[in-house]
Design a protein around this motif. Structure first.
Motif, mmCIF file in Angstrom:
data_model
loop_
_atom_site.group_PDB
_atom_site.id
_atom_site.type_symbol
_atom_site.label_atom_id
_atom_site.label_comp_id
_atom_site.label_asym_id
_atom_site.label_seq_id
_atom_site.Cartn_x
_atom_site.Cartn_y
_atom_site.Cartn_z
ATOM 1 N N VAL A 35 0.606 -1.321 0.281
ATOM 2 C CA VAL A 35 0.170 0.059 0.164
ATOM 3 C C VAL A 35 0.744 0.848 0.023
ATOM 4 O O VAL A 35 0.520 2.311 -0.609
ATOM 5 C CB VAL A 35 -0.954 0.446 1.126
ATOM 6 C CG1 VAL A 35 -1.562 1.275 1.347
ATOM 7 C CG2 VAL A 35 -1.892 -0.831 0.870
ATOM 8 N N ALA A 39 0.844 4.056 -2.461
ATOM 9 C CA ALA A 39 1.545 5.889 -1.914
ATOM 10 C C ALA A 39 2.266 6.562 -2.385
ATOM 11 O O ALA A 39 1.734 7.761 -2.764
ATOM 12 C CB ALA A 39 1.595 5.654 -0.614
ATOM 13 N N SER A 42 1.486 7.494 -5.860
ATOM 14 C CA SER A 42 0.822 8.328 -6.345
ATOM 15 C C SER A 42 0.828 9.424 -6.221
ATOM 16 O O SER A 42 0.477 10.787 -6.365
ATOM 17 C CB SER A 42 -0.656 8.656 -5.540
ATOM 18 O OG SER A 42 -1.590 6.772 -5.427
ATOM 19 N N SER A 103 -4.570 9.321 1.297
ATOM 20 C CA SER A 103 -5.692 8.161 1.368
ATOM 21 C C SER A 103 -5.003 6.979 2.123
ATOM 22 O O SER A 103 -4.974 5.896 2.902
ATOM 23 C CB SER A 103 -6.804 7.588 0.459
ATOM 24 O OG SER A 103 -7.762 9.473 0.466
ATOM 25 N N LEU A 104 -3.782 6.824 0.625
ATOM 26 C CA LEU A 104 -3.126 5.101 0.654
ATOM 27 C C LEU A 104 -2.222 4.922 2.350
ATOM 28 O O LEU A 104 -2.393 4.168 2.080
ATOM 29 C CB LEU A 104 -2.906 4.835 -0.390
ATOM 30 C CG LEU A 104 -3.089 4.677 -2.072
ATOM 31 C CD1 LEU A 104 -2.842 4.460 -2.531
ATOM 32 C CD2 LEU A 104 -4.065 3.476 -1.741
ATOM 33 N N SER A 105 -1.743 6.297 2.249
ATOM 34 C CA SER A 105 -0.538 6.756 3.474
ATOM 35 C C SER A 105 -1.081 5.785 4.890
ATOM 36 O O SER A 105 -1.284 5.394 5.853
ATOM 37 C CB SER A 105 -0.311 8.195 3.337
ATOM 38 O OG SER A 105 0.204 8.149 2.364
#
Length: 341
Positions: A35, A39, A42, A103-105
C-alpha cells in the motif's frame, strides 16, 4: 462476582509464542509495504503533474484578469473592477493524486499498526526486543508523526520523501532484520524496556523526517542557486528556507526525546548492571548522537547558523543515528547486543 481480565497481558517471558499471530503480523507488514508503494507512486504522479497545474492556473488567472478588465472598461469605473474581482476568486486546482497518496498513507499506517499489535500479541510483550521489532515500530512512528502533521499543515508535497524511507525500512525489516517471534533475553525483562526503547524509537522517527527535509533543503537550495527551470516538478515542494526552518522545528522536538532516552538508559543500566555508565559501544554512540544534535541546536541558537552549515551538522547527526542502529547493533559486540541477528 465476575472478574474481568485482559486478553493480552505482558508477562515478560512466560507467554508461549503464538506462531499463527506472528505469521499474520508478517502478512500485515507485506500488505502495508504494498500500500505504501502505491502511495509513493501517487505522490510521484502528483509531483509530475505540478508543472501542468501551474500552467493551467496561470492561464485561468490570465482569462479571469482579461474578463475583469473588460467588465471594468464597459462600466467605466473601478467600483465594478473591485466587485468583479470579488466574484471570481482564484480556486486552486484539485490535486487528485496527492489525495489518493494521503488516503493510501493512512491505510498503510493502519496496516502497519496491525502488524505491530499482532507481533506484540504473539509474544505477550511490547515488540521492542530486537532490530526487526525496532524497525517496524519505528516505521509506524514515522508514518504516525507525518500523518498527524498533515492534519495541521498541507504536507502532501513531502509525501514521497517521507513514505519512501518508511517503505525502505519495512523492506529492510522483512528481508534483512527479520527475527522470528521469540521471548526476551533475561536482561531485557524490565518495565524500562517500554520506556527507554519507545522514546528512543520516537526520537529516531523525528530524526528520520528531519533527514528528509534536510535533503530537500539541499535540493531546493541548489535549484535556487542555478535558477533551475528543468526540474519544475520540484516547484511543488517548499523552498529551501522553509525546509531549513522545518528541519530546525523537527529537531527541537527530537532532541529532548533523545536526551530522555540517554538518561533513561543510564537509569536502566544501573538497575540491570549496577552502574549508570559503562562506556559500552551503544552508550558511546548514543552520547555521540546527543552531542552532534546539541551542537546543531547550539549553533543555531547562539551563532545564528542556518542554511548549509547547519544542514551539514544535521546530516552528520543522522549519519551517527544510522551507524548506531545498523553497525553498532550488528557488528560491534557489547552489553547491548540484542539485534536478534
Amino acid at each position: 462476582m465476575i472478574t474481568l481480565t485482559p486478553s493480552i497481558s505482558f508477562d515478560w517471558g512466560g507467554h508461549a509464542t503464538d506462531v499463527g499471530l506472528s505469521n499474520l503480523s508478517n502478512n500485515f507488514l507485506y500488505a502495508s509495504a504494498v500500500v505504501l508503494a502505491l502511495a509513493m507512486m501517487s505522490f510521484a504522479l502528483d509531483l509530475a503533474g505540478h508543472p501542468g497545474r501551474m500552467a493551467r492556473a496561470a492561464e485561468a488567472a490570465e482569462t479571469s484578469a482579461g474578463a475583469t478588465a473588460e467588465a471594468a472598461a464597459g462600466s467605466g469605473g473601478t467600483t465594478v473592477l473591485e466587485r468583479t474581482s470579488e466574484k471570481t476568486p482564484a480556486i486552486p486546482e484539485k490535486r487528485q493524486w496527492a489525495g489518493i497518496g494521503m488516503s493510501l498513507s493512512w491505510l498503510g499506517m493502519l496496516l502497519l499498526a496491525a502488524c505491530v499489535v499482532l507481533r506484540s500479541a504473539s509474544v505477550g510483550r511490547p515488540p521492542l526486543g530486537n532490530m526487526y521489532e525496532f524497525a517496524i515500530v519505528g516505521a509506524f512512528f514515522v508514518m504516525g508523526a507525518f500523518l498527524v502533521w498533515s492534519l495541521k499543515s498541507d504536507v502532501r508535497s513531502l509525501g514521497i520523501f517521507v513514505v519512501g524511507p518508511t517503505l525502505l525500512t519495512e523492506m529492510l525489516a522483512a528481508l534483512v532484520f527479520y527475527t522470528a517471534a521469540s521471548q526476551l533475553l533475561p536482561s531485557l525483562k524490565n518495565y524500562w524496556l517500554s520506556i527507554h526503547v519507545t522514546v528512543a524509537i520516537l526520537s529516531v522517527a523525528f530524526f528520520t523526517i528531519a533527514f528528509s527535509t534536510t535533503i530537500l533543503y539541499f535540493v531546493q537550495k541548489w535549484r535556487e542557486d542555478i535558477h533551475d527551470t528543468k526540474f519544475t516538478f520540484m516547484d511543488a515542494v517548499p523552498g529551501s528556507e522553509v525546509m531549513d526552518r522545518t528541519t530546525y522545528g523537527l529537531l527541537i522536538i527530537a532532541f529532548p526525546l533523545w536526551t530522555f532516552t540517554v538518561i533513561a538508559g543510564a537509569i536502566w543500566a544501573q538497575k540491570a548492571w549496577g552502574h549508570y555508565w559503562g562506556w559500552d559501544p551503544k552508550e558511546v554512540w548514543s552520547l555521540v548522537i546527543w552531542v552532534v544534535y546539541a551542537a546543531y541546536l547550539h549553533a543555531r541558537a547562539t551563532a545564528g547558523w542556518s542554511g548549509k552549515k547547519a544542514a551539514y551538522i544535521a546530516l552528520a547527526g543522522f549519519g551517527c543515528v544510522l551507524f548506531n542502529f545498523c553497525v553498532v547493533n550488528i557488528f560491534i559486540v557489547g552489553m547491548h547486543s540484542y539485534s536478534g541477528m
